[in-house]
Design a protein around this motif. Structure first.
Motif, short mmCIF file in Angstrom:
data_model
loop_
_atom_site.label_atom_id
_atom_site.label_comp_id
_atom_site.label_asym_id
_atom_site.label_seq_id
_atom_site.Cartn_x
_atom_site.Cartn_y
_atom_site.Cartn_z
N LYS A 131 0.81 -1.22 0.00
CA LYS A 131 0.00 0.00 0.00
C LYS A 131 0.84 1.27 0.00
O LYS A 131 0.44 2.28 -0.56
CB LYS A 131 -0.94 0.02 1.20
CG LYS A 131 -2.10 -0.92 1.06
CD LYS A 131 -3.04 -0.82 2.26
CE LYS A 131 -4.15 -1.85 2.15
NZ LYS A 131 -5.02 -1.85 3.31
N LYS A 169 -10.89 -8.45 -6.86
CA LYS A 169 -11.23 -7.53 -5.77
C LYS A 169 -10.55 -7.94 -4.46
O LYS A 169 -9.91 -7.13 -3.80
CB LYS A 169 -12.75 -7.48 -5.58
CG LYS A 169 -13.20 -6.55 -4.49
CD LYS A 169 -14.71 -6.56 -4.33
CE LYS A 169 -15.09 -5.81 -3.08
NZ LYS A 169 -16.33 -6.28 -2.52
N ILE A 173 -7.11 -5.86 -5.60
CA ILE A 173 -7.55 -4.49 -5.30
C ILE A 173 -7.47 -4.18 -3.81
O ILE A 173 -6.94 -3.12 -3.43
CB ILE A 173 -8.98 -4.24 -5.85
CG1 ILE A 173 -8.98 -4.37 -7.37
CG2 ILE A 173 -9.50 -2.87 -5.41
CD1 ILE A 173 -10.36 -4.31 -8.01
N GLU A 174 -7.94 -5.07 -2.96
CA GLU A 174 -7.92 -4.79 -1.52
C GLU A 174 -6.51 -4.61 -0.99
O GLU A 174 -6.31 -3.90 0.00
CB GLU A 174 -8.67 -5.89 -0.76
CG GLU A 174 -10.17 -5.81 -0.97
CD GLU A 174 -10.96 -6.88 -0.23
OE1 GLU A 174 -10.37 -7.68 0.53
OE2 GLU A 174 -12.19 -6.92 -0.43
N LYS A 178 -7.30 0.68 -2.64
CA LYS A 178 -8.05 1.49 -3.60
C LYS A 178 -9.44 0.90 -3.82
O LYS A 178 -9.68 -0.26 -3.54
CB LYS A 178 -7.31 1.54 -4.95
CG LYS A 178 -5.96 2.24 -4.89
CD LYS A 178 -5.32 2.29 -6.26
CE LYS A 178 -4.03 3.07 -6.25
NZ LYS A 178 -4.18 4.49 -5.94
N THR A 179 -10.32 1.73 -4.36
CA THR A 179 -11.62 1.23 -4.80
C THR A 179 -11.40 0.56 -6.16
O THR A 179 -10.37 0.81 -6.81
CB THR A 179 -12.64 2.38 -4.97
OG1 THR A 179 -12.20 3.21 -6.05
CG2 THR A 179 -12.79 3.18 -3.69
N PRO A 180 -12.35 -0.26 -6.62
CA PRO A 180 -12.19 -0.85 -7.95
C PRO A 180 -12.00 0.21 -9.05
O PRO A 180 -11.18 0.01 -9.96
CB PRO A 180 -13.49 -1.63 -8.15
CG PRO A 180 -13.89 -2.02 -6.76
CD PRO A 180 -13.50 -0.83 -5.91
N GLU A 181 -12.70 1.32 -8.95
CA GLU A 181 -12.57 2.38 -9.95
C GLU A 181 -11.17 3.01 -9.89
O GLU A 181 -10.54 3.27 -10.92
CB GLU A 181 -13.65 3.45 -9.74
CG GLU A 181 -15.06 2.97 -9.99
CD GLU A 181 -15.65 2.13 -8.83
OE1 GLU A 181 -15.13 2.18 -7.69
OE2 GLU A 181 -16.62 1.40 -9.10
N GLU A 182 -10.70 3.29 -8.67
CA GLU A 182 -9.35 3.85 -8.50
C GLU A 182 -8.28 2.88 -8.99
O GLU A 182 -7.28 3.28 -9.60
CB GLU A 182 -9.09 4.19 -7.03
CG GLU A 182 -9.91 5.33 -6.49
CD GLU A 182 -9.81 5.46 -4.97
OE1 GLU A 182 -10.05 6.58 -4.47
OE2 GLU A 182 -9.52 4.45 -4.28
#
Length: 189
Positions: A131, A169, A173-174, A178-182
């Motif tokens: 991160k 996801k 992503i997690e 970030k969000t999925p869009e980010e």
């Protein structure tokens, strides 16, 4: 395509002039075309390799991947649980989509949770803080590679879209926060 020595023989046989009926062998020896025709072409004498079904390819890939991970683990390092999940899927004679998903999950976990020793090739648990290092190009490249691999599995109908979304996801992503869009924007999608 004919090997160069066979091409020389074909040219010699096609020639109508007796003076040209001898050719120079690839090793520089002059030979009569009929002696060259008696030479064996080992590759063409071999039977054709049987075509594997997608399931057979995935079963072989699963076994190869399991062995690779297990032999590359550094001393005292336990395999991730995804190795056992892949073994179970393979041993249960699971369908192609299940095998592909288990391979993909293990691929992600190897990339996200292990470091490869540059001198020995051995895998050890990473201490890398993902991160806080998303700006490092290699980090972004690893995520992009794993994401694209999942998209290829969808395109080849080896992974359902919803299954892939959930896997990406929770496993990719997690880890970025970030969000999925980010996440998509970060990767340039």
């Amino acid at each position: 395509m004919l090997p160069s020595s066979a091409l020389i023989v074909v040219i010699a046989l096609a020639s109508s002039s007796p003076a040209q009926s001898f050719s120079t062998h690839a090793l520089g020896h002059r030979c009569h075309p009929t002696s060259a025709l008696k030479m064996s072409d080992f590759a063409s004498a071999m039977p054709e390799k049987p075509q594997q079904s997608m399931k057979e390819k995935l079963m072989d890939s699963a076994t190869t991947f399991i062995v690779d991970i297990e032999t590359r683990l550094a001393d005292g390092v336990s395999p991730p649980p995804e190795v056992q999940a892949l073994k179970d899927a393979r041993d249960a004679d699971s369908d192609e989509k299940t095998l592909a998903l288990r391979i993909y999950e293990l691929m992600i976990e190897q990339g996200m949770t292990f470091d490869v020793d540059p001198t020995t090739g051995k895998l050890s648990p990473t201490q890398f803080d993902i991160k806080n290092n998303l700006d490092i190009p290699e980090v972004k490249q690893e995520f992009a590679h794993l994401y694209q691999y999942g998209m290829q599995l969808i395109a080849r109908d080896l992974l359902d879209i919803e299954v892939a979304k959930e896997c990406v996801k929770t496993r990719l992503i997690e880890r970025t926060g970030k969000t999925p869009e980010e996440f998509d924007t970060w990767l340039g999608y």
